[in-house]
Structure formats: C-alpha cells, structure tokens
Design a protein around this motif. Structure first.
Motif, PDB file in Angstrom:
ATOM      1  N   LYS A 160      15.497 -24.740 -62.612  1.00 14.38           N
ATOM      2  CA  LYS A 160      16.386 -23.587 -62.442  1.00 14.38           C
ATOM      3  C   LYS A 160      17.646 -23.988 -61.693  1.00 14.38           C
ATOM      4  O   LYS A 160      18.754 -23.553 -62.022  1.00 14.38           O
ATOM      5  N   GLU A 161      17.480 -24.841 -60.687  1.00 12.78           N
ATOM      6  CA  GLU A 161      18.630 -25.304 -59.909  1.00 12.78           C
ATOM      7  C   GLU A 161      19.572 -26.143 -60.769  1.00 12.78           C
ATOM      8  O   GLU A 161      20.799 -25.980 -60.711  1.00 12.78           O
ATOM      9  N   LEU A 162      19.009 -27.041 -61.576  1.00 17.06           N
ATOM     10  CA  LEU A 162      19.838 -27.867 -62.456  1.00 17.06           C
ATOM     11  C   LEU A 162      20.549 -27.022 -63.501  1.00 17.06           C
ATOM     12  O   LEU A 162      21.715 -27.268 -63.841  1.00 17.06           O
ATOM     13  N   ASN A 163      19.844 -26.012 -64.029  1.00 16.97           N
ATOM     14  CA  ASN A 163      20.455 -25.136 -65.014  1.00 16.97           C
ATOM     15  C   ASN A 163      21.620 -24.366 -64.401  1.00 16.97           C
ATOM     16  O   ASN A 163      22.666 -24.173 -65.034  1.00 16.97           O
ATOM     17  N   SER A 196       5.348 -25.157 -60.165  1.00 19.27           N
ATOM     18  CA  SER A 196       6.275 -24.332 -59.375  1.00 19.27           C
ATOM     19  C   SER A 196       7.489 -25.135 -58.928  1.00 19.27           C
ATOM     20  O   SER A 196       8.634 -24.682 -59.045  1.00 19.27           O
ATOM     21  N   GLU A 197       7.271 -26.357 -58.438  1.00 16.33           N
ATOM     22  CA  GLU A 197       8.378 -27.167 -57.947  1.00 16.33           C
ATOM     23  C   GLU A 197       9.291 -27.608 -59.080  1.00 16.33           C
ATOM     24  O   GLU A 197      10.520 -27.587 -58.958  1.00 16.33           O
ATOM     25  N   SER A 198       8.704 -28.021 -60.205  1.00 20.99           N
ATOM     26  CA  SER A 198       9.525 -28.478 -61.330  1.00 20.99           C
ATOM     27  C   SER A 198      10.359 -27.334 -61.904  1.00 20.99           C
ATOM     28  O   SER A 198      11.501 -27.531 -62.322  1.00 20.99           O
ATOM     29  N   HIS A 203      27.443 -23.297 -63.789  1.00 16.08           N
ATOM     30  CA  HIS A 203      28.242 -22.653 -62.755  1.00 16.08           C
ATOM     31  C   HIS A 203      29.217 -23.632 -62.115  1.00 16.08           C
ATOM     32  O   HIS A 203      28.974 -24.842 -62.070  1.00 16.08           O
ATOM     33  N   ASP A 204      30.297 -23.086 -61.634  1.00 14.00           N
ATOM     34  CA  ASP A 204      31.317 -23.848 -60.929  1.00 14.00           C
ATOM     35  C   ASP A 204      30.835 -24.135 -59.515  1.00 14.00           C
ATOM     36  O   ASP A 204      30.368 -23.227 -58.816  1.00 14.00           O
ATOM     37  N   VAL A 205      30.939 -25.385 -59.084  1.00 10.98           N
ATOM     38  CA  VAL A 205      30.407 -25.792 -57.784  1.00 10.98           C
ATOM     39  C   VAL A 205      31.151 -25.109 -56.648  1.00 10.98           C
ATOM     40  O   VAL A 205      30.543 -24.646 -55.678  1.00 10.98           O
TER      41      VAL A 205
END
Length: 787
Positions: free
Chosen positions: A354-357, A347-349, A362-364
């Motif tokens: 997902k966050e890294l993707n 779950s954590e990985s 996406h633009d910061v």
C-alpha cells in the motif's frame, strides 16, 4: 511389518533420484534445444541470404537506373541496399578476427538480420564452420566479397561520372562491369542456397535419427529412476507429520462442512489460540464478516471438483482482539469433500504494498496525486462521459508568482509555498474531486459530476481563497495568485489529450488576460481556436526551417542629425508557406514566441546574417550597424551567449557592427537574464537596442538598469505625431529621456516627410519606416552596396 525395510527414504537418496531425473530432463531439453538451434541457425543463413540477394538485386537495379538517368535518389537507394551485404561481410570479417559477439551482432543487424538470428549465425560459423557442407557454403560467401566491393566501387565511379563531363564510352564500361558483377553474384548466391539447403536437409535427417535413439535411452533410464523414486516416497508419510507440525505457515484440514479437523501450531500462533481449541470450530468463525462472501463461489467450485485449488486474501480475527490480513490457499485433499488450507500472515507485505502504491501515484512533496494517476483518472472520467453521458470538468492551475519566490527566497521556500497552497485548495474541494500536481507549480483538478458553470464557481472560489492567502518567509511576505483554465470533459472530445490541450490553452489565456483570473473555455471558443491555430503554426514553422523556406529582408535606418555614407538597417525574417506565398510575420512570429520556436528562429537569423555579411566584405566596410531582433525566449537560454560567440568566430564580422534588438516587455520579464546577456555580449563589442520602447508599464524605472545603447520609440506613438499632440508629447519625452541617458533614439513607423521633419526638429537621431525605406531583400541590398 517388515522392519528391515526403512519407513521413509533418506533425503540424500530422494535428492539423488530427483537429480538424476532432472539431469535426464536437462539432457533431453539440451538435445531438443540444440537440434532446434542448429536448424534455426541454418534457416537464419537462408533467410539472411534472401535479404542479401534482394539487397544486391536492389543495388544493381538502382545503379542501373542511376547510370541511365543520373538521379541522386537512385544512387542513395543503391548505397542503402549495398549496406546490407557490406555489413554482412564486415560481420564475417569480425568473426574471423575473433572479435566480441556484440561487435559481430551489431554488424549482422546492420545487414538486416534479426539480433537473435545473428547470434545463431555466429554460433554455427564458429562451432560448426569446419563441417564439409558448411565450409563449402562459407567459402562461397567469401568468394562474393570482391564482387560486392566492386559494386561499391562502381557506385563511386558512376557518381564521379555524373559529376564530370559526359563520356559515353566510360559509362558503357561501367554498365558492362555492373552487369558482369550482377551475374557472378547471382551465381554465387544460387550455389550458397543449394549448399545451405542441402545442409539443412542433412541436419534434419541426422537430428531426427539422433532424437529417436535418445528418446529410447531416455525412456528406459527415466522409467528406472521413477520406479525407484516411487518406492522411496512410500516411506515419507511420517515426514508429513513433522512438516505439518514444524511449518512456519499455518496449515488446517477442513471437512466437507468447513470445520477444522486438524491444525498445526503455526496457525494457532497466527490466531492467538490453542491448536486444540481450533479443532471442531468452523474456519469461517475467524474470518472477518465483511469478507465472508469473497470465497463463496470458489469454495463451491473446489467442493465440486471444478477447481483443484485457489488462493484468496481475507481478514482474520485474532482471539482477544485484532485483525490481520492473511493469504489462504485452499487445496482439495485426498477425499473430494475435504480440503487443506495454508494460511500466511501478509499484514506487513500489504502495508508495504500500500505504501509503495501510494508513492507510485502521489507527489512526494505535496502528497497530491501525480501526473500518472491524474491521467488515469481523467481517462476514466472521459470514458464515463462517453458511456454514461455524465458531465465532468477539468481545471488547470498555474501559480503566478512562484518563480519570484523561488528566485528571491530559494527552492526550499518554493517547496514550502507549494505545500501551503495545496492546504488552501484542499479546504475548498469535495472528497470526490481529484487534485493533482503535474509538476513545478502546475496543478490539475478533475471535478466529478460537475457542470461547466459549477466548475467555474469552484475555480473562482479557489482563486479567491488563494488571493487572500499571504506567504511569509524569512521576513518577506508574498501575495500569491493563480490563473485557472476550465474545460468540460465531454463525450464530444476526441480524446484525453485534446481535453488536456484545451485546458492548458484556457490556463494560458487566463494568464494572457492579466493573470489572477479564471478562464472558462466553452464550445466554439474563439480565443481557444485562435490559440490552437497558433499551435498549428509551430509545426509549420519547423517544417519551413527544415525545408529552407525562411529568408531575410532588410529595412534601412536613416540618420536624421548628421550626414554619413555608412549604412544601417534592421534584418527582418520572412517565411514562405507550402505554396510559395509569403506569410505575414504577424501570423507566425507570435506563435513562435509562445511555443518556444523563437529561439530557433533567432539562431537561424544570426547564423544566416553573419554568413551573408562575411561573404560581402565591401558591403561590410560600408556598414555602420546591422540590427538583429532577439526574442524573450533567447534571453534566458544559458548557452545562447556561447552560440553567438561561436558564430562570430566562424564568420569574420566585427561584433561592433551588430546591434541586437530586444523588446521592452521581453527585457523586463527576463530582467536579470537580459542584463547578464547584454553585459556579456557588450564586452565583445555588440550593442543593444530596446525595441518598442514606451509601451511597457515600467519603461523609465527599468531603463537605467538595462545596458542598452539605443531606444527604438514604439511606432504606436510615432505614426500620428503630425495630427496627435499627445503622441507628439510622448515621442518628445521619450527622446529627451534617451538623450539625457546618452542613448541614441530611433523612431519607428515613419511614413511621410512631414513626420520625418518633426522628428528631425525635436532631435531624434534615426528614423525607420515606409517613409524612409520599404523592406527589401537583404541579398539584393548586399549586392547593391557590395561594389
């Protein structure tokens, strides 16, 4: 049971046996690799010899041609070929000097050797160079040095020969020397090849025998170690239970029906249930219903023996509520119908992935898709348009006032503006539309399943929404607008690059036609085609500069109020096309302005003008002012001032004799940069003229801020002053403003004597136009007056 025998092997014994097997395997691998490397190294030298020999032959061939014909291309080709054996020689000398491997590799690579081959060559030379056969080969290599150096000397002598007076006897001597060198080098290459080939055969025979002996020894030792290891592993069954119980990952044993027969404590913790409660329960009862079908096909293949194992990621339901993501690895057990499943909580990985993707796509600043994700989506839409015949649209959006906010309120305000603009746009878009930030204040939208007409309405709605938006920061309020270019994503397009280029042009046309508008580019759009034609000119301009097809004309500027022997003129850049025909400046200068090539042209003109003036000192004494045009692009180039100063340092031309002309529009659009450049160059003596004055909307308000010495009255007012009273009044008003501000005035487009007399009567200082002087070659003008 014989209790004198241990029930399981001590760990150190198993480790020792495994280490022994690994050591044997490592020795076998090292032996194999060493054999292959030795043969590869010898082959590398043979391959290098082939390239070396070809290069030497090529060098001789082109030197022979050069000796006969004197063509520089042959000399250049010969030296390029010679660089190969010379680089190989340099590499060997560095080897002998014990230089670093990187230095030697670089030399061998310049000698047309592959970098991997180069390292093998170094290894063979250093570690095995003292072997009899190899020592003989390398000695032959050293023997070729004088002859290769002699070839280089012959090339230099031939070059001196063709630069000097004819000397047939000297040429014959050089030809004979070239022929003799070629013969000796061929002999040395042949001997080197024979020695290396013989060495290669010897290596092959020796290594084959060594391999056979080593294989026999390896087989015996490996058999003994494996036999001992098998005996030790027979006692490890009890350890399995300990591992099963203490493992950090969940482990369950399933029967043929998928029911849990055994479960370890870790899986019980993962599912928040007692291990005893798991036993007798189908594992599928804990799998999220939406994921049931994910592993159906693989489970059937595992049961039939097609797959020995497989891994799948599924959601699992925890007892008492909650869902987690798990990685399940199914493996067949000893019984074909049973299997073992290893369960890992991921779950954590997955959350981190997902966050890294998201960050990668996406633009910061704005949270929108970035250029990378946009280009991928555009490619998918284009593919769908081709395969399915669907209609989509692409919009390019450029904010019109972003630079103003950034310059006046700072970048932090600019960032906040972008975020608020994105919020405005998002409210007007569908969920299926892709909105991306390409960079800076540039955005793009891919409108799925949208006709060009519908896309125009969407774009107009966005434009209107932004027009109503007001941005406030630090007590200041800004009206924000945008220019939008809209194109179809159609199956007839060449590729995604052509679609993006068309959208970029459409956005530019929206700006060019006044900003704060939508421009829709349709099939056979004339403005689009014109813009693409201008883009084509960019390549032609660069090619003309590279091939020296730019040249300079000059048009005199005549004084009207006083007689003088001094000369003034404006330098005009011209271009010849590929056929030698002179191209109108109106055809290529606008393209250069729009696409950033004007700065390069400006530098070319300045460099060549100062060079020509410095070469004609008598003309320079008679020169009052030489006018040189500057484009708007040059005004905001930070290093442009340094370039101009360096030109004056290279060429002894007084800066007081140079007047730079800047168009009114360019000066106003780059006001702060223009003022800074004018003041800096003014300090060293240069003067400035405001060109095409009178056509802008802010002429008089900005005139007092610009440190210009001269106003050039735009020819659109001057041309018809004899017959048009309005134009006459305009010219008179501009001249009076200039005189009031102590600036000299120059009237452009003066085409007849009647116009000339009117200008003289109203007090205009200078006149320029066909009625005064038709543009002629600057070089001819220099020659005429340099006497």
């Amino acid at each position: 049971m014989d209790r004198s025998q241990p029930q399981f092997a001590p760990p150190f014994k198993i480790a020792l046996l495994v280490a022994g097997l690994l050591t044997l395997l490592g020795l076998a691998t090292s032996m194999s690799v060493g054999m292959v490397q030795l043969q590869a190294a010898a082959s590398a030298y043979l391959s290098g010899l082939s390239v070396w020999n070809q290069s030497q032959i090529g060098a001789v061939h082109h030197l022979s041609r050069y000796a006969e014909q004197g063509q520089r291309s042959d000399l250049q080709a010969a030296r390029e070929y010679l660089s190969v054996p010379l680089s190989d020689r340099h590499g060997r000398l560095e080897l002998e000097a014990k230089s670093s491997d990187d230095v030697v590799v670089a030399a061998f690579v310049r000698g047309a050797n592959h970098p991997d081959d180069a390292r093998l060559m170094i290894w063979l030379y250093r570690d095995f160079g003292d072997l009899g056969q190899l020592q003989r080969a390398f000695s032959l290599w050293r023997d070729s040095d004088p002859y290769i150096l002699e070839l280089a000397r012959i090339a230099d002598d031939l070059e001196h020969y063709w630069r000097g007076p004819p000397n047939p006897q000297r040429l014959q001597q050089l030809k004979q020397a070239l022929h003799g060198n070629n013969i000796r080098l061929q002999q040395l290459a042949s001997e080197f090849r024979e020695v290396m080939t013989s060495t290669n055969r010897w290596l092959t025979d020796t290594l084959t025998l060594a391999s056979l002996v080593f294989f026999i020894v390896f087989a015996v030792l490996a058999s003994l170690l494996i036999w001992r290891l098998v005996r030790l592993l027979q006692g490890t069954q009890e350890k399995f239970q300990a591992i099963f119980t203490q493992a950090a990952v969940g482990i369950v044993h399933l029967d043929a029906a998928g029911v849990v027969t055994r479960a370890n404590p870790a899986i019980a913790d993962i599912l928040n249930i007692q291990a005893e409660q798991l036993t007798g329960t189908p594992l599928r009862d804990f799998v999220h219903p939406e994921d049931w079908e994910i592993d159906d096909a693989q489970c059937r293949q595992l049961a039939t023996g097609v797959l020995p194992r497989f891994t799948v990621e599924q959601r699992l339901n925890r007892l008492g509520g909650g869902v987690l993501w798990a990685r399940l690895t199914y493996s067949r057990a000893s019984s074909a119908a049973d299997c073992v499943v290893i369960v890992e909580d991921i779950s954590e990985s997955r959350r981190l992935s997902k966050e890294l993707n998201f960050q990668a796509t996406h633009d910061v600043l704005t949270g929108l898709y970035n250029r990378r994700a946009f280009e991928r989506r555009l490619g998918e839409s284009f593919k769908r348009a081709r395969v399915e015949g669907t209609s989509h649209a692409l919009c390019f959006i450029d904010l019109d006032q972003f630079k103003v906010v950034n310059d006046t309120s700072g970048h932090f305000a600019g960032d906040r503006l972008l975020q608020q603009v994105v919020d405005v746009f998002r409210r007007e878009l569908r969920d299926c539309d892709m909105f991306a930030r390409l960079g800076g204040d540039e955005f793009a939208m891919v409108l799925e399943n949208c006709s060009l007409e519908a896309a125009e309405k969407v774009a107009e709605k966005l434009r209107a929404a932004l027009e109503e938006f007001h941005f406030s920061w630090d007590g200041h309020s800004y009206n924000i607008s945008c220019s939008i270019g809209v194109v179809a994503i159609s199956a007839t397009a060449q590729n995604t690059e052509s679609i993006m280029r068309a959208a970029d042009i459409a956005c530019y046309l929206a700006k060019d036609k006044g900003r704060n508008r939508v421009y829709v580019s349709r099939e056979n759009d004339q403005f689009q085609q014109q813009r693409e034609g201008e883009m084509h000119w960019l390549g032609r301009i660069r090619e003309a500069m590279e091939n020296d097809r730019l040249f300079l004309d000059a048009q005199r500027i005549a004084p009207l109020q006083q007689e003088t022997d001094l000369l003034s003129y404006e330098v005009l850049v011209r271009l010849r096309d590929e056929s030698g025909k002179i191209v109108s400046p109106a055809a290529f200068l606008p393209a250069a302005e729009r696409f950033g090539a004007a700065n390069q042209i400006d530098r070319w003109v300045i460099e060549h003008t100062l060079s020509l003036l410095a070469a004609h000192p008598k003309h320079l004494q008679k020169l009052a002012k030489c006018h040189i045009n500057l484009s708007g692009v040059s005004l905001d180039q930070p290093e442009f001032y340094t370039f101009v100063v360096q030109c004056f340092e290279r060429y002894p031309v007084p800066p007081e004799k140079i007047c730079f002309e800047v168009t009114e529009t360019a000066a106003v659009n780059n006001l702060l940069e223009a003022i800074a450049l004018m003041e800096a160059l003014g300090e060293i003596g240069c003067s400035f003229a405001l060109d095409d004055f009178g056509t802008g909307l802010s002429s008089f308000s900005y005139l007092r801020r610009l440190p210009v010495d001269t106003l050039k009255i735009d020819g659109v007012f001057v041309r018809d002053i004899v017959d048009d009273k309005t134009d006459l009044a305009m010219v008179r008003a501009i001249n009076e403003v200039g005189q009031t501000l102590s600036k000299s005035t120059i009237a452009e487009f003066v085409e007849n004597d009647e116009c000339l007399q009117l200008l003289k009567a109203m007090g205009v200082d200078y006149a320029q136009g066909f009625g005064v002087h038709k543009p002629s070659s600057l070089i001819e003008l220099l020659k005429e007056t340099d006497c």
